[in-house]
Design an enzyme around this catalytic site. Sequence first.
Site, PDB file in Angstrom:
ATOM      1  N   LYS A  36       0.826  -1.211   0.000  1.00  0.00           N
ATOM      2  CA  LYS A  36       0.000   0.000   0.000  1.00  0.00           C
ATOM      3  C   LYS A  36       0.862   1.264   0.000  1.00  0.00           C
ATOM      4  CE  LYS A  36      -2.426  -1.024   3.765  1.00  0.00           C
ATOM      5  NZ  LYS A  36      -1.936  -2.353   4.172  1.00  0.00           N
ATOM      6  N   ARG A  46      -1.034  -9.445  13.171  1.00  0.00           N
ATOM      7  CA  ARG A  46      -1.593  -8.434  12.274  1.00  0.00           C
ATOM      8  C   ARG A  46      -2.374  -9.116  11.141  1.00  0.00           C
ATOM      9  NH1 ARG A  46       3.836  -5.710  10.925  1.00  0.00           N
ATOM     10  NH2 ARG A  46       2.735  -4.283   9.539  1.00  0.00           N
ATOM     11  N   ARG A  57      11.507  -1.333  11.432  1.00  0.00           N
ATOM     12  CA  ARG A  57      10.122  -1.091  11.875  1.00  0.00           C
ATOM     13  C   ARG A  57       9.739  -2.116  12.947  1.00  0.00           C
ATOM     14  NH1 ARG A  57       4.684  -0.205   8.179  1.00  0.00           N
ATOM     15  NH2 ARG A  57       3.327  -1.234   9.675  1.00  0.00           N
ATOM     16  N   ARG A 115      11.271  -6.049   5.313  1.00  0.00           N
ATOM     17  CA  ARG A 115      11.147  -4.625   5.674  1.00  0.00           C
ATOM     18  C   ARG A 115      11.633  -4.391   7.110  1.00  0.00           C
ATOM     19  NH1 ARG A 115       5.259  -2.161   5.115  1.00  0.00           N
ATOM     20  NH2 ARG A 115       4.908  -3.499   6.909  1.00  0.00           N
ATOM     21  N   ARG A 141     -10.047   0.324   8.308  1.00  0.00           N
ATOM     22  CA  ARG A 141      -9.674  -1.064   8.600  1.00  0.00           C
ATOM     23  C   ARG A 141     -10.825  -1.829   9.230  1.00  0.00           C
ATOM     24  NH1 ARG A 141      -3.806   0.239   8.853  1.00  0.00           N
ATOM     25  NH2 ARG A 141      -2.650  -1.714   8.769  1.00  0.00           N
TER      26      ARG A 141
END
Length: 190
Positions: free
Chosen positions: A14, A146, A135, A129, A90
């Site tokens: 995204k 998640r 992160r 990532r 969401r």
Amino acid sequence: MLNLVLFGAPGSGKGTQSEKIIDKYGLHHISTGEVLRKQIKEGTELGKIADSYISKGHLIPDDLMIDILRQELKGLPKDCKGVIFDGFPRTIPQAVELENLLAETGTELTGVVGLEVPEEELVARMLKRGKETGRADDNIDTILNRLKVYHNQTEPLKEHYQGKGNYMQINGLGNVDGIFNSIVKAIEAK
Ligand code: AMP
């Protein structure tokens, strides 16, 4: 106005595709995840609350998220050509509120770009990532949570938007430019 929701599981691309769409169409970017990470970095009260949810892979409660979105919409420049909503909505209540807030300002959602990516690829991308950017929620335990939260609370939005004829299904697997071309085609066919 061109108002798009970038929809998809965590790790579906995204953020990456938002940047490219913004470059092409000159839109304003609202990434609720980015807003929250900034608050965490600055150590604000909101940041502390957000961190307690994000670190577990849970969603921030709807009323708090809707307040944040309202603030972000207030901050838009007057000559704004449109907005990319990245990571919002969401949940169904968030989607309903987004429609109301847009209607209040005399505009509406143009469409929902749904990036569809197989689960193993999502996990691999987020682990990569995490390594590259540090992160904090890109660790395997939080990632799996998640994804669970995504399936339970966010995925039902797909049917919600399909019902409204708003959903543009995009194969999110492949190279970044190829995926971007599919998105542009879908937007321009709208
Ligand atoms: P993202 O950068 O979009 O992947 O968001 C990172 C984290 O921020 C998510 O896992 C949630 O904990 C939180 N978050 C971001 N956007 C929302 C939202 N619209 N509703 C609830 N929580 C959110």
